[in-house]
Motif scaffolding. Structure first.
Motif, short mmCIF file in Angstrom:
data_model
loop_
_atom_site.label_atom_id
_atom_site.label_comp_id
_atom_site.label_asym_id
_atom_site.label_seq_id
_atom_site.Cartn_x
_atom_site.Cartn_y
_atom_site.Cartn_z
N SER A 586 -10.40 12.57 -8.58
CA SER A 586 -9.78 13.89 -8.45
C SER A 586 -9.15 14.01 -7.33
N ALA A 587 -7.72 14.49 -7.19
CA ALA A 587 -6.87 14.44 -5.77
C ALA A 587 -6.06 15.53 -5.88
N PHE A 588 -5.73 15.89 -4.63
CA PHE A 588 -4.78 16.71 -4.37
C PHE A 588 -3.76 16.29 -3.37
N LEU A 589 -2.26 16.81 -3.28
CA LEU A 589 -1.47 16.63 -2.42
C LEU A 589 -1.30 17.53 -1.33
N ARG A 590 -1.41 16.97 -0.03
CA ARG A 590 -1.01 17.78 1.29
C ARG A 590 0.34 17.38 1.86
N PRO A 591 1.33 18.07 2.04
CA PRO A 591 2.56 17.61 2.67
C PRO A 591 2.22 17.17 4.02
N ASN A 592 3.07 16.30 4.63
CA ASN A 592 2.92 15.82 5.99
C ASN A 592 4.44 15.84 6.64
N PRO A 593 5.04 16.83 6.70
CA PRO A 593 6.59 16.69 7.01
C PRO A 593 6.73 16.28 8.62
N GLY A 594 5.76 16.30 9.27
CA GLY A 594 5.85 15.67 10.73
C GLY A 594 5.82 14.23 10.77
#
Length: 735
Positions: A586-594
């Motif tokens: 089970s996974a989720f995405l977290r943006p890391n624009p930095g």
């Protein structure tokens, strides 16, 4: 307050302002098209000469009009039959039909009244008012998000919908304010809510009684250039008491048809000039280029409407609904939140509920909305502050420190600062510490000393809550259950194992790309959009806190890939490295624009060790444009943990990777990535002087060592890693 003022008019009036903007944008094309199509008068041509030419061709001419675009139209009677034509001023002859454009007329009626008469005009005026409110409140929110008006065009981060919404607003807001304000003025004028323009000169009664004076001999017409003409009306044939009526950009006058004398004249009043200017600004009539610019800006409204709805929906999902939230002016406790991903809002909701149950009145809001002058009843201020990246303010706290530093003195209200972070990162709670230090420097009285919460620990939060309750003289038990992100099931399709020989078992795990629903594609949810360097959260079985891993792939690769090292006793890493193809997580995405390479063509210097190679390899794989990339990779032994060793030669042949420098720490001569940088000091310094961007990924100790070496290398050039960070040319993703 500003956010609500922006949100609800936008949602309620979305359809109306969309019709207004699209019809207005379409109408903006017609003045420019008319300007291009209409024959223009030559420079220096007078009304006397023009009228004489037209009368020669059309003896029964009754009126000559010139529109702001320069188009000249004549109206006449010929043997009792009316006629009209667009005139070529060089000859006085008709060259095109004067019939109104039916498409323009239809769009105008839609734009002004929705084909509903006065009721429709009122409705469209309400739409214009909503657009004005949206524009002004939106401008205030943009300034708040970017940290003040001086940073209006500061770089944005966050989800695509939010960034696109603000980018369009920053460009279009001036035009939208202008269009909506002028629309409201014109509506008020239509309904006689504004003063009349001014007195019209009385029709003269003392006339010569004669007729037939030649047009080209009338001195007033000779002195009036065609460029100033608006309308010339001829006397009624056979009526010796009638006169010529001349309207120009300067005013209105009457001419004797028998002598050509000017009988009366009235200049335009200041009020009339203002009204005409507003008409020109709104319609583009007389300012075709401006009209096209405003039309283009109006096209941003539907886009902002769509992205605004997406932002609103995402906000409802990402932020818990806080019931019974008091207004800032009435609350005893002001609770301000600085959050990037939304988890800190969950802690704020728990604290709000506990304080409310204890009899306190509480207001919860973003730190970016800090306004101490509004806190009339406040007895305490509590700040819950997360940290973004390398110590920066999170999204909902942008501008807080600027506002605090701009004040003469801090509020005389006791303050408590609670930081949220992860101790495995070097900038642990750095923003909260900066806030606490700035508050202390301003002399802000302290309610509680700075405290921190590690990895969203409910136990840490409960401990701090008891301290807060003691300070307030109440019993306060904070029982917080972190809201877990919505996860997606990922299926492992392949794995490559490394590191067993050096007692560091590591695997490159590749998962199938999950199916993405239509709403996720529209909202950017789930795994609809991601890039190498973004983070994937894995929720281990039996664990309460997800573990984050840097992605080594992007959406265009059609798979999800991470590099995982098994840690002794590590719950998540142990489960991941035990996966076999076909197993799921089970996974989720977290943006890391930095931590992204950006779109620049400037060279990239990528520095990583161990599993830190993951996102760096993803950057190389995605480099289809052939951007110069120099990769420094630290590994233990080439026979055990040379991750992506099979791919690097192919990437070099394809132009995706310019140079690969490896450092082996378990060989005959231990060599670390810092040593590799020293060995290439001259080239590294030259690349950085020429604008290269440095990206570092790996452990904290490695990153600290790299920073020290780069400081040595760059010292002769007067540069430091700190300077590069300030310029956005040095970024880290360390653990």
């Amino acid at each position: 307050m500003i956010r609500a003022l922006h949100r609800w008019p936008g949602l309620l009036a979305l359809a109306l302002v969309t019709i207004l903007s699209l019809s207005g944008a379409a109408l903006s094309v017609f003045p420019a098209a008319e300007r291009i199509a209409a024959p223009q008068a030559e420079a220096g041509l007078t009304v006397a000469a023009l009228a004489d030419r037209i009368q020669t061709v059309y003896p029964g001419v009754e009126q000559i009009r010139r529109s702001p675009s320069g188009r000249i139209t004549a109206y006449w009677f010929d043997q009792g039959a009316p006629g009209a034509a667009v005139i070529d001023p060089a000859t006085g002859e008709g060259v095109a039909s004067a019939d109104p454009n039916q498409a323009e007329r239809w769009l105008t009626n839609l734009h002004r009244s929705l084909f509903l008469g006065d009721g429709g005009r009122i409705a469209m005026a309400a739409g214009a008012a909503a657009m004005l409110i949206l524009s002004l409140s939106g401008a205030a929110l943009v300034a708040r998000r970017t940290g003040g008006w001086r940073h209006w065009f500061a770089r944005l981060r966050g989800p695509l919908a939010g960034r696109l919404h603000v980018e369009i607003a920053r460009i279009a807001v001036v035009g939208l304010v202008l269009s909506s304000t002028t629309a409201l003025w014109m509506t008020a004028s239509t309904f006689d809510l504004l003063p009349d323009g001014g007195p019209i000169p009385s029709m003269p009664t003392d006339v010569s009684g004669e007729t037939g004076f030649a047009l080209d001999r009338m001195s007033t017409l000779q002195q009036t250039p065609v460029a100033e003409l608006r309308e010339l009306s001829f006397p009624y044939p056979g009526d010796t008491t009638d006169v010529f009526t001349l309207k120009t950009d300067r005013g209105t006058g009457y001419l004797d048809q028998g002598t050509g004398a000017l009988l009366a004249w009235a200049d335009l009043t200041g009020w009339e000039r203002v009204s005409e200017t507003i008409y020109m600004l709104h319609t583009g009539q007389g300012a075709a280029a401006l009209g096209l610019v405003l039309g283009l800006m109006a096209l941003g409204v539907p886009a902002m409407g769509a992205t605004g709805v997406l932002v609103w929906l995402a906000g409802r999902r990402g932020r818990p609904r806080i019931r019974g939230n008091q207004s800032a002016g009435r609350a005893e406790t002001i609770l301000l939140v600085g959050s990037e991903g939304g988890s800190t809002w969950g802690f704020a909701a728990t604290l709000h509920a506990a304080l409310t149950q204890a009899g306190q009145s509480v207001h919860v809001g973003p730190m970016s909305g800090f306004a101490p002058e509004r806190y009339a009843a406040a007895q305490r201020i509590i700040l819950l502050a997360a940290t973004y990246g390398d110590g920066a303010a999170p999204a909902s706290a942008k501008g807080f420190l600027d506002r605090l530093n701009a004040t003469d003195r801090a509020p005389d209200i006791p303050l408590a600062v609670l930081g949220f972070g992860d101790r495995s990162f070097p900038a642990y709670c750095a923003f909260a510490r900066d806030v606490a230090a700035a508050a202390q420097a301003k002399g802000w009285p302290e309610l509680l000393p700075l405290d921190t919460i590690d990895r969203q620990s409910p136990q840490d939060f409960a401990r701090w809550g008891r301290a807060l309750g003691y300070a307030l003289g109440i019993e306060l038990e904070l029982s917080h259950r972190p809201v877990q992100p919505q996860t997606t099931t990922l299926t492992l399709v392949s794995r490559r194992d490394y590191g067993a020989e050096v007692q560091a078992p590591t695997a490159i795990l590749r998962f199938a790309l999950p199916r993405v629903a239509l709403w996720q594609r529209l909202l950017g949810g789930g795994f609809a959009r991601f890039q190498a360097g973004d983070l994937i959260g894995i929720l281990p079985e039996g664990g309460a806190v997800p573990r984050l891993y840097s992605l080594a792939s992007g959406r265009r690769d059609d798979f999800i890939e991470i590099v995982v090292k098994e840690h002794r006793g590590g719950l998540c890493s142990g489960q991941l490295t035990a996966l076999e193809p076909g197993d799921t997580v089970s996974a989720f995405l977290r943006p890391n624009p930095g931590f992204r390479p950006g779109r620049s063509r400037a060279p990239l210097i990528l520095i990583g060790a161990g599993t830190g190679i993951g996102p760096l390899a993803g950057f190389v794989r995605a480099n289809t444009r052939g951007r110069p990339i120099h990769l420094f990779f630290g590994l233990r032994h080439p026979d055990s943990d040379f991750f992506y060793g099979e791919e690097f030669p192919g990437w070099q042949d394809e132009g995706r990777l310019t140079r690969l420098v490896t450092a082996v720490s378990r060989g005959a001569r231990p060599h670390y990535v810092q040593d590799a940088l020293r060995g290439e000091a001259t080239q590294v310094a030259e690349l950085i002087r020429n604008g290269a961007r440095v990206m570092v990924c790996g452990g904290r100790d490695m990153a600290a060592g790299v920073a020290e070496v780069l400081a040595e290398i760059l010292a002769p050039a007067g540069l430091t890693p700190a300077v590069l960070k300030a310029e956005g040319r040095y970024v880290e993703d360390v653990y």
